[in-house]
Design a protein around this motif. Sequence first.
Motif, PDB file in Angstrom:
ATOM      1  N   ILE A 112       0.838  -1.199   0.000  1.00  0.00           N
ATOM      2  CA  ILE A 112       0.000   0.000   0.000  1.00  0.00           C
ATOM      3  C   ILE A 112       0.874   1.251   0.000  1.00  0.00           C
ATOM      4  O   ILE A 112       0.520   2.271  -0.610  1.00  0.00           O
ATOM      5  CB  ILE A 112      -0.955  -0.021   1.210  1.00  0.00           C
ATOM      6  N   ALA A 113       2.037   1.184   0.640  1.00  0.00           N
ATOM      7  CA  ALA A 113       2.985   2.301   0.568  1.00  0.00           C
ATOM      8  C   ALA A 113       3.433   2.533  -0.863  1.00  0.00           C
ATOM      9  O   ALA A 113       3.611   3.675  -1.308  1.00  0.00           O
ATOM     10  CB  ALA A 113       4.186   2.028   1.468  1.00  0.00           C
ATOM     11  N   GLU A 114       3.612   1.453  -1.622  1.00  0.00           N
ATOM     12  CA  GLU A 114       3.982   1.589  -3.022  1.00  0.00           C
ATOM     13  C   GLU A 114       2.844   2.206  -3.829  1.00  0.00           C
ATOM     14  O   GLU A 114       3.082   3.016  -4.730  1.00  0.00           O
ATOM     15  CB  GLU A 114       4.370   0.215  -3.577  1.00  0.00           C
ATOM     16  N   VAL A 115       1.614   1.842  -3.508  1.00  0.00           N
ATOM     17  CA  VAL A 115       0.464   2.423  -4.207  1.00  0.00           C
ATOM     18  C   VAL A 115       0.470   3.941  -4.057  1.00  0.00           C
ATOM     19  O   VAL A 115       0.283   4.681  -5.038  1.00  0.00           O
ATOM     20  CB  VAL A 115      -0.853   1.832  -3.663  1.00  0.00           C
ATOM     21  N   PHE A 116       0.695   4.415  -2.838  1.00  0.00           N
ATOM     22  CA  PHE A 116       0.665   5.862  -2.572  1.00  0.00           C
ATOM     23  C   PHE A 116       2.045   6.505  -2.687  1.00  0.00           C
ATOM     24  O   PHE A 116       2.189   7.691  -2.390  1.00  0.00           O
ATOM     25  CB  PHE A 116       0.086   6.123  -1.180  1.00  0.00           C
ATOM     26  N   GLN A 117       3.052   5.718  -3.095  1.00  0.00           N
ATOM     27  CA  GLN A 117       4.419   6.226  -3.232  1.00  0.00           C
ATOM     28  C   GLN A 117       4.913   6.892  -1.942  1.00  0.00           C
ATOM     29  O   GLN A 117       5.477   7.988  -1.938  1.00  0.00           O
ATOM     30  CB  GLN A 117       4.504   7.195  -4.415  1.00  0.00           C
ATOM     31  N   GLN A 118       4.690   6.192  -0.838  1.00  0.00           N
ATOM     32  CA  GLN A 118       5.083   6.670   0.483  1.00  0.00           C
ATOM     33  C   GLN A 118       6.045   5.683   1.137  1.00  0.00           C
ATOM     34  O   GLN A 118       5.884   5.303   2.291  1.00  0.00           O
ATOM     35  CB  GLN A 118       3.832   6.871   1.356  1.00  0.00           C
ATOM     36  N   GLN A 119       7.063   5.299   0.385  1.00  0.00           N
ATOM     37  CA  GLN A 119       8.000   4.301   0.895  1.00  0.00           C
ATOM     38  C   GLN A 119       8.775   4.797   2.111  1.00  0.00           C
ATOM     39  O   GLN A 119       9.106   4.009   3.001  1.00  0.00           O
ATOM     40  CB  GLN A 119       8.963   3.878  -0.213  1.00  0.00           C
ATOM     41  N   GLU A 120       9.079   6.091   2.194  1.00  0.00           N
ATOM     42  CA  GLU A 120       9.826   6.598   3.340  1.00  0.00           C
ATOM     43  C   GLU A 120       9.011   6.499   4.625  1.00  0.00           C
ATOM     44  O   GLU A 120       9.540   6.149   5.686  1.00  0.00           O
ATOM     45  CB  GLU A 120      10.270   8.040   3.101  1.00  0.00           C
ATOM     46  N   ARG A 121       7.719   6.803   4.538  1.00  0.00           N
ATOM     47  CA  ARG A 121       6.866   6.642   5.717  1.00  0.00           C
ATOM     48  C   ARG A 121       6.802   5.170   6.124  1.00  0.00           C
ATOM     49  O   ARG A 121       6.844   4.845   7.312  1.00  0.00           O
ATOM     50  CB  ARG A 121       5.458   7.178   5.446  1.00  0.00           C
ATOM     51  N   TYR A 122       6.662   4.295   5.133  1.00  0.00           N
ATOM     52  CA  TYR A 122       6.629   2.867   5.453  1.00  0.00           C
ATOM     53  C   TYR A 122       7.909   2.456   6.175  1.00  0.00           C
ATOM     54  O   TYR A 122       7.863   1.741   7.193  1.00  0.00           O
ATOM     55  CB  TYR A 122       6.459   2.023   4.179  1.00  0.00           C
ATOM     56  N   GLU A 123       9.057   2.870   5.659  1.00  0.00           N
ATOM     57  CA  GLU A 123      10.324   2.486   6.268  1.00  0.00           C
ATOM     58  C   GLU A 123      10.435   3.016   7.693  1.00  0.00           C
ATOM     59  O   GLU A 123      10.973   2.332   8.584  1.00  0.00           O
ATOM     60  CB  GLU A 123      11.477   2.992   5.408  1.00  0.00           C
ATOM     61  N   ALA A 124       9.921   4.229   7.925  1.00  0.00           N
ATOM     62  CA  ALA A 124       9.948   4.787   9.282  1.00  0.00           C
ATOM     63  C   ALA A 124       9.064   3.967  10.219  1.00  0.00           C
ATOM     64  O   ALA A 124       9.433   3.707  11.373  1.00  0.00           O
ATOM     65  CB  ALA A 124       9.491   6.247   9.257  1.00  0.00           C
TER      66      ALA A 124
END
Length: 390
Positions: free
Chosen positions: A197-209
């Motif tokens: 879902i992070a990839e869907v919203f292009q929020q990989q940095e938030r996911y990693e955090a």
Amino acid sequence: MPEDPRTRNGRTRRDTLKYGSTLVGGTILAGCVSGTGQGDTNEDEGVNASPESESYSVSMEPVGEVEFDRIPERWVAYDGGYADMAVALGQADGITGIGHAPRYYTYVYDELPGVTVDREQIEAYPEVRTKEEFYELDNDVHLYDPQVLINWFDWNDEDIDEIASNVAPFIGNLIFRRSDGWHDYRYYTLYEAFEKIAEVFQQQERYEAFEELHSEFIASIQTRLPPAEERPRVLLTYNGNEEPETFSPYRLIDNGTSKKQWLDLGVEDELAGTGVENLSTANRGKLDYENLLEVDPNVILIRGHDRKSPAEFRDTVLAYMQDHPVGSELTAVQNGRVYRGGYLNQGPIHNLFLTERAAKQMYPEEFGDVTDDTELFDRQRVADIVTGEF
């Protein structure tokens, strides 16, 4: 339904957000893109971004590869777990509705400064399950496992194809349990699904955090657990009534995400070796008090009461069991070790709160009583990730 549901601003949703190779002959070929089986992996899963454009694709079973020409803004999720993932990724403003509102627990966000969800919007569309609603809401992505709509709500492949083509794609995977016979494709852990879902919203940095915070938190809890032989054996069940007479069994060996906190805390399943099956679409069997007395668990966890406080639960459900002629004979009841069992659908934020609660329920001498205010993780750090201040 809107007069022209297929268009907005002169363009169809198919122009901007579309499926890749999974739509063949007008139907979705569930499980054909990335193989089947719980432990399958595929090297081409994930984001396949094109350096020549802003388009990208995300691969997740059962739909396979989904192509996006822009980052979704408006979204709807079937369950609270996927909604919580989107909120964790800073996408709360984009929610338009939910597939099952009663099981989306938004009160946890009250403890996170600056994190809010529009509950009025959710209550306006609390059960998004019809094609008419999908057209009306006109979302950019649907965080649904389409097989849920097919197996639970009488949709067919053509219905899924229609909405994916005319409105927006589906992407999601039912992960809260692993006992449904129709789910013959890969399962994901909570954080594997969250990463998609992070990839869907292009929020990989938030996911990693979040992944870093989660790993640190779980490690800090597990280092304080007693030896395995001193950990409780628990019976996880479901009954939403305040005067329960029967209980639906949830097996901890199922490994669905709804059991994550219990598995991380190392508790054992009291039903191990009994032959009792996990609740599923096909299995709706229940246990009565005589059945419970045969195994006599140390701890009983009852789902369906997560809008009650610990005191409210004890004053209603536990009090009824203490007065029950058979229930009162149970060791867990006599010792007051009957607790709320946690959400069926949990996302990454939910999981932090549920793990904290469960640690107190299982090991109060180490982590504090479930009714006290002891915090086991940093609320501000979570809020900072959600709001982008990390």
